[in-house]
Motif scaffolding. Structure first.
Motif, short mmCIF file in Angstrom:
data_model
loop_
_atom_site.label_atom_id
_atom_site.label_comp_id
_atom_site.label_asym_id
_atom_site.label_seq_id
_atom_site.Cartn_x
_atom_site.Cartn_y
_atom_site.Cartn_z
N MET A 10 1.80 -6.33 -7.97
CA MET A 10 2.24 -6.43 -6.70
C MET A 10 1.04 -6.41 -5.71
SD MET A 10 6.01 -4.89 -6.07
CE MET A 10 6.19 -5.70 -4.68
N THR A 11 0.75 -6.89 -4.67
CA THR A 11 -0.31 -6.70 -3.73
C THR A 11 0.32 -6.28 -2.40
OG1 THR A 11 -0.48 -9.10 -3.25
CG2 THR A 11 -2.00 -8.25 -5.10
N ALA A 12 -0.31 -5.86 -1.38
CA ALA A 12 -0.10 -5.26 -0.30
C ALA A 12 -1.47 -4.90 0.55
CB ALA A 12 1.15 -4.25 -0.20
N THR A 13 -1.26 -4.70 1.81
CA THR A 13 -2.30 -4.27 2.71
C THR A 13 -2.10 -2.85 3.27
OG1 THR A 13 -1.15 -5.55 4.53
CG2 THR A 13 -2.89 -6.55 3.56
N GLU A 14 -3.06 -2.31 3.58
CA GLU A 14 -3.15 -0.97 4.25
C GLU A 14 -2.14 -0.70 5.22
OE1 GLU A 14 -7.05 -0.12 5.05
OE2 GLU A 14 -6.75 2.01 4.35
#
Lengths: 112, 116
Positions: A10-14
């Motif tokens: 999974m990827t996400a942003t701060e």
């Protein structure tokens, strides 16, 4: 048999919120754990659920539905240091004893 | 200060050799475990000991033999090492064993075994 499924990556942003799902099929269910593992390090305990519902611990929360064989780990206000592998593990009790059965882990990448 | 320690941290050896990995916990826990984590990061239980007694022995080759001299130590001896044994081996411990105990497992730093 025992089976635990969770997404591979999974990827996400701060600053964002991410939910990592885990589904399981097991006999002798006696609780579900979430562990965090940074690359090259040992797994460290994050949370434990044995009853249905939500357990909250700071930025991390974990939910369990035993009837659905489902759990999720919710991470809020993501930080770069949250980039790690998140392991769902089911505690199974059988005649041989008690063991943690781990899923294959979800690698979370947090970007700025 | 170290709760669960393992030695060595890295182990590089040739096929066919025999090697040991040591584990010690100073938490006063009753139960200790060995896990294997393969190259795909899949963590799998190998053995579980409670008060020096083998409780769980998953399907691992007989070449792997755990030894628990006392409840603070659980060593892993591997005979006739094979290429497929290359992995990271984690020792862990927990307080109380039994159907209704739920204390988390504390993991050691891992031993990266490479078989050439």
């Amino acid at each position: 048999g025992q089976n635990i499924d969770q997404p591979t990556e999974m990827t996400a942003t701060e600053g964002a919120i991410v939910q990592i799902n885990c589904t399981y099929q097991t006999s002798g269910f006696n609780g579900l754990f979430w562990y965090q593992q940074h690359a090259g390090e040992a797994p460290t305990f994050l949370s434990y659920n044995v009853l249905d519902g939500l357990e909250e611990k700071g930025r991390f929360s974990s939910f369990l539905s035993r009837s659905k064989g489902y759990s999720y780990l919710l991470l809020k206000e993501l930080q770069m240091k949250d980039s790690a592998s998140y392991l769902c593990a089911v505690r199974a009790v059988n005649q041989a004893g008690t063991a943690l059965i781990f899923g294959k882990g979800t690698t979370l990448s947090v970007s700025s | 200060d170290t709760a669960v320690s393992q030695t060595p941290k890295y182990l590089v050896t040739q096929m066919g050799n025999d090697k040991s990995i040591k584990c010690e916990q100073n938490l006063g826990h009753d139960t200790m475990y060995w896990y294997k984590q393969d190259s795909k990061k899949f963590l799998k239980i190998m053995f579980s000991y409670n008060n020096k007694e083998l409780i769980i022995n998953e399907t691992v080759p007989n070449r792997f033999s755990p030894k628990s001299p006392d409840k603070a130590h659980l060593n892993l001896h591997i005979n006739s090492l094979e290429l497929g044994d290359s992995a990271v081996y984690f020792c862990a411990s927990s307080q109380d064993w039994g159907r209704y105990s739920y204390n988390e497992q504390f993991f050691g730093p891992g031993t990266r075994l490479t078989v050439l």
